[in-house]
Design a protein around this motif. Sequence first.
Motif, PDB file in Angstrom:
ATOM      1  N   VAL A  32     -13.030 -47.566  14.782  1.00 59.12           N
ATOM      2  CA  VAL A  32     -12.872 -46.571  13.715  1.00 59.12           C
ATOM      3  C   VAL A  32     -13.181 -45.175  14.237  1.00 59.12           C
ATOM      4  CG1 VAL A  32     -13.874 -45.738  11.548  1.00 59.12           C
ATOM      5  CG2 VAL A  32     -13.282 -48.146  11.787  1.00 59.12           C
ATOM      6  N   LEU A  33     -14.239 -45.043  15.016  1.00 51.01           N
ATOM      7  CA  LEU A  33     -14.610 -43.739  15.564  1.00 51.01           C
ATOM      8  C   LEU A  33     -13.549 -43.219  16.526  1.00 51.01           C
ATOM      9  CD1 LEU A  33     -18.391 -44.500  16.074  1.00 51.01           C
ATOM     10  CD2 LEU A  33     -17.460 -42.746  14.545  1.00 51.01           C
ATOM     11  N   GLN A  34     -13.031 -44.100  17.376  1.00 51.34           N
ATOM     12  CA  GLN A  34     -11.968 -43.673  18.289  1.00 51.34           C
ATOM     13  C   GLN A  34     -10.737 -43.198  17.529  1.00 51.34           C
ATOM     14  OE1 GLN A  34     -11.994 -47.339  20.884  1.00 51.34           O
ATOM     15  NE2 GLN A  34     -11.802 -45.795  22.502  1.00 51.34           N
ATOM     16  N   GLU A  35     -10.350 -43.941  16.496  1.00 51.13           N
ATOM     17  CA  GLU A  35      -9.188 -43.561  15.697  1.00 51.13           C
ATOM     18  C   GLU A  35      -9.424 -42.251  14.971  1.00 51.13           C
ATOM     19  OE1 GLU A  35      -6.070 -44.803  15.352  1.00 51.13           O
ATOM     20  OE2 GLU A  35      -6.636 -45.957  17.133  1.00 51.13           O
ATOM     21  N   PHE A  36     -10.644 -42.060  14.469  1.00 48.11           N
ATOM     22  CA  PHE A  36     -10.980 -40.819  13.780  1.00 48.11           C
ATOM     23  C   PHE A  36     -10.797 -39.621  14.717  1.00 48.11           C
ATOM     24  CE2 PHE A  36     -14.050 -37.453  12.980  1.00 48.11           C
ATOM     25  CZ  PHE A  36     -13.818 -37.151  11.648  1.00 48.11           C
ATOM     26  N   PHE A  37     -11.372 -39.714  15.912  1.00 48.08           N
ATOM     27  CA  PHE A  37     -11.250 -38.606  16.859  1.00 48.08           C
ATOM     28  C   PHE A  37      -9.784 -38.385  17.244  1.00 48.08           C
ATOM     29  CE2 PHE A  37     -15.847 -39.374  17.842  1.00 48.08           C
ATOM     30  CZ  PHE A  37     -16.290 -38.088  17.581  1.00 48.08           C
ATOM     31  N   LYS A  38      -9.038 -39.468  17.411  1.00 46.54           N
ATOM     32  CA  LYS A  38      -7.619 -39.352  17.768  1.00 46.54           C
ATOM     33  C   LYS A  38      -6.855 -38.595  16.687  1.00 46.54           C
ATOM     34  CE  LYS A  38      -3.619 -42.187  19.062  1.00 46.54           C
ATOM     35  NZ  LYS A  38      -3.132 -43.590  19.281  1.00 46.54           N
ATOM     36  N   GLN A  39      -7.144 -38.891  15.426  1.00 48.91           N
ATOM     37  CA  GLN A  39      -6.483 -38.199  14.315  1.00 48.91           C
ATOM     38  C   GLN A  39      -6.784 -36.703  14.308  1.00 48.91           C
ATOM     39  OE1 GLN A  39      -7.770 -40.283  10.815  1.00 48.91           O
ATOM     40  NE2 GLN A  39      -6.806 -42.213  11.450  1.00 48.91           N
ATOM     41  N   HIS A  40      -7.939 -36.349  14.877  1.00 54.99           N
ATOM     42  CA  HIS A  40      -8.323 -34.936  14.930  1.00 54.99           C
ATOM     43  C   HIS A  40      -8.010 -34.305  16.279  1.00 54.99           C
ATOM     44  CE1 HIS A  40     -10.371 -34.538  11.009  1.00 54.99           C
ATOM     45  NE2 HIS A  40     -10.563 -35.840  11.140  1.00 54.99           N
ATOM     46  N   GLY A  41      -7.204 -35.014  17.079  1.00 57.57           N
ATOM     47  CA  GLY A  41      -6.749 -34.458  18.342  1.00 57.57           C
ATOM     48  C   GLY A  41      -7.806 -34.381  19.422  1.00 57.57           C
ATOM     49  N   VAL A  42      -8.804 -35.258  19.339  1.00 52.85           N
ATOM     50  CA  VAL A  42      -9.908 -35.230  20.297  1.00 52.85           C
ATOM     51  C   VAL A  42      -9.834 -36.466  21.197  1.00 52.85           C
ATOM     52  CG1 VAL A  42     -12.407 -35.193  20.600  1.00 52.85           C
ATOM     53  CG2 VAL A  42     -11.360 -33.978  18.657  1.00 52.85           C
ATOM     54  N   PRO A  43      -9.604 -36.318  22.494  1.00 53.99           N
ATOM     55  CA  PRO A  43      -9.625 -37.473  23.405  1.00 53.99           C
ATOM     56  C   PRO A  43     -11.051 -38.028  23.510  1.00 53.99           C
ATOM     57  CG  PRO A  43      -8.591 -35.556  24.427  1.00 53.99           C
ATOM     58  CD  PRO A  43      -9.276 -35.067  23.202  1.00 53.99           C
ATOM     59  N   ASN A  55     -15.987 -31.105  24.330  1.00 51.87           N
ATOM     60  CA  ASN A  55     -15.232 -30.032  23.691  1.00 51.87           C
ATOM     61  C   ASN A  55     -13.988 -29.675  24.497  1.00 51.87           C
ATOM     62  OD1 ASN A  55     -17.360 -28.950  25.505  1.00 51.87           O
ATOM     63  ND2 ASN A  55     -16.408 -26.981  25.050  1.00 51.87           N
ATOM     64  N   ARG A  56     -13.000 -29.129  23.813  1.00 47.68           N
ATOM     65  CA  ARG A  56     -11.680 -28.889  24.404  1.00 47.68           C
ATOM     66  C   ARG A  56     -11.763 -28.008  25.648  1.00 47.68           C
ATOM     67  NH1 ARG A  56      -7.610 -26.493  20.327  1.00 47.68           N
ATOM     68  NH2 ARG A  56      -7.406 -28.680  19.717  1.00 47.68           N
ATOM     69  N   HIS A  57     -12.589 -26.971  25.598  1.00 43.32           N
ATOM     70  CA  HIS A  57     -12.662 -26.025  26.711  1.00 43.32           C
ATOM     71  C   HIS A  57     -13.888 -26.306  27.580  1.00 43.32           C
ATOM     72  CE1 HIS A  57      -9.332 -23.824  24.968  1.00 43.32           C
ATOM     73  NE2 HIS A  57      -9.954 -23.869  23.799  1.00 43.32           N
ATOM     74  N   PHE A  58     -14.139 -27.575  27.805  1.00 41.26           N
ATOM     75  CA  PHE A  58     -15.276 -27.977  28.640  1.00 41.26           C
ATOM     76  C   PHE A  58     -15.168 -27.320  30.021  1.00 41.26           C
ATOM     77  CE2 PHE A  58     -17.540 -30.573  31.657  1.00 41.26           C
ATOM     78  CZ  PHE A  58     -18.679 -30.976  30.977  1.00 41.26           C
ATOM     79  N   ASN A  59     -16.276 -26.714  30.450  1.00 45.81           N
ATOM     80  CA  ASN A  59     -16.319 -26.012  31.734  1.00 45.81           C
ATOM     81  C   ASN A  59     -17.470 -26.577  32.559  1.00 45.81           C
ATOM     82  OD1 ASN A  59     -16.602 -24.270  33.892  1.00 45.81           O
ATOM     83  ND2 ASN A  59     -16.611 -22.399  32.676  1.00 45.81           N
ATOM     84  N   PRO A  60     -17.192 -27.264  33.648  1.00 53.99           N
ATOM     85  CA  PRO A  60     -18.261 -27.884  34.438  1.00 53.99           C
ATOM     86  C   PRO A  60     -19.255 -26.886  35.028  1.00 53.99           C
ATOM     87  CG  PRO A  60     -16.149 -28.016  35.593  1.00 53.99           C
ATOM     88  CD  PRO A  60     -15.858 -27.544  34.212  1.00 53.99           C
ATOM     89  N   ASN A 115     -16.300 -28.671  14.444  1.00 57.11           N
ATOM     90  CA  ASN A 115     -16.356 -27.228  14.204  1.00 57.11           C
ATOM     91  C   ASN A 115     -16.304 -26.447  15.513  1.00 57.11           C
ATOM     92  OD1 ASN A 115     -17.228 -24.775  12.414  1.00 57.11           O
ATOM     93  ND2 ASN A 115     -18.695 -24.804  14.098  1.00 57.11           N
ATOM     94  N   PHE A 116     -17.026 -26.936  16.528  1.00 60.84           N
ATOM     95  CA  PHE A 116     -17.101 -26.211  17.798  1.00 60.84           C
ATOM     96  C   PHE A 116     -16.040 -26.658  18.798  1.00 60.84           C
ATOM     97  CE2 PHE A 116     -21.376 -25.662  16.075  1.00 60.84           C
ATOM     98  CZ  PHE A 116     -21.583 -24.310  16.289  1.00 60.84           C
ATOM     99  N   TYR A 117     -15.407 -27.805  18.549  1.00 65.88           N
ATOM    100  CA  TYR A 117     -14.484 -28.388  19.521  1.00 65.88           C
ATOM    101  C   TYR A 117     -13.440 -27.410  20.046  1.00 65.88           C
ATOM    102  CZ  TYR A 117     -10.794 -31.283  21.500  1.00 65.88           C
ATOM    103  OH  TYR A 117      -9.839 -31.798  22.332  1.00 65.88           O
ATOM    104  N   PRO A 118     -12.741 -26.632  19.190  1.00 67.37           N
ATOM    105  CA  PRO A 118     -11.663 -25.766  19.714  1.00 67.37           C
ATOM    106  C   PRO A 118     -12.142 -24.392  20.159  1.00 67.37           C
ATOM    107  CG  PRO A 118     -11.650 -25.688  17.328  1.00 67.37           C
ATOM    108  CD  PRO A 118     -12.771 -26.628  17.714  1.00 67.37           C
TER     109      PRO A 118
END
Length: 353
Positions: A32-43, A55-60, A115-118
């Motif tokens: 369920v959690l994986q599907e939820f994140f997928k629906q919100h465009g989060v790998p 987060n989308r703009h993850f910077n090592p 909220n912070f992901y993008p």
Amino acid sequence: MDLQPDEIAINLLQQLIAIPSFSKEEDKTAIVLQEFFKQHGVPTERKGNNVWARNRHFNPELPTILLNSHHDTVRPNPGYTRDPFAAVIEDERLYGLGSNDAGGPLVTLIATFLNFYPQQNLKYNIVIAATAEEEISGTGGIESIWSLLPNIDFAIVGEPTLCQMAVAEKGLMVLDCLAKGKSGHAAREEGVNALYEALKDIEWFRTYKFPKVSQTLGEIKMTVTIISAGKQHNVVPAECNFTVDVRVTDMYTLEEVLETIKAHVKCEVTPRSLRMRSSGIDHDHPLVNAARKMGLQLYGSPTTSDQALIPVPSVKIGPGDSARSHTADEFIYIAEIVKGIDTYVSLLNEVVH
């Protein structure tokens, strides 16, 4: 119409409540959690029943904050008068097993992550991890994925704390103790009663005070919780087993406490684990300073969570009340979920911008 963050969190929590997710049996809620994140465009990534994302703009090159809570639950106790998996909202309360511990904190952390992901140009990366086996301190939870996560600089652990911030948490060491005597007939002056031998050590556990007292966590607490001896009324028992729950502060390591105990008692002492260590964070850490600025209450927690298994500075904070954890007809207030998201977002805004 797009849903508000609290509506997203509540809908997800209802989905999670509806699916039994006892410790070691969290596979369906992991999906369920994986599907939820997928629906919100989060790998996402997954190992066992642990699910995490960055987060989308993850910077090592940047430091990283971990948001962590668990999606396993205890089993419902016999006092339930409601279906523990019904996820019903009544009188501004969302009922259901795991709603308070720790479904509410988990979904509010997830809403915060979204909220912070993008967002770009953050000072920190943000990683969210929904983990397993917390309720049994199992090895298949946060420990099992730690080496797979990016390097974590500090963590926010979601647990029901009324949105007060635990800046330290006691560690836990469970001891199995064996007092030995010699069997004999109870009617005659024979044998050495292992129960009486155990009582001497039990009294030491009851009264001993470790000299160093923690500023945030107070004293080490030792409590004898289980005792067993004898099989017949007329036989002096040759062995007495008892269990001690030891809550350790940041003033001592588990090994130091164990060494002190063994030096003072006669019984054989065997620790079940030396994994659940005390934890905390520097009182001048940016996250703690942000909490002070927001007027949040800071405290030291006597209870143990996955904080004990996270080897970096951490705090424990979240919506809900630990007094409701594991109770019959468990619930969380809808207003607590709203407050939880606002609190997490405000905290992180002070740190990451």
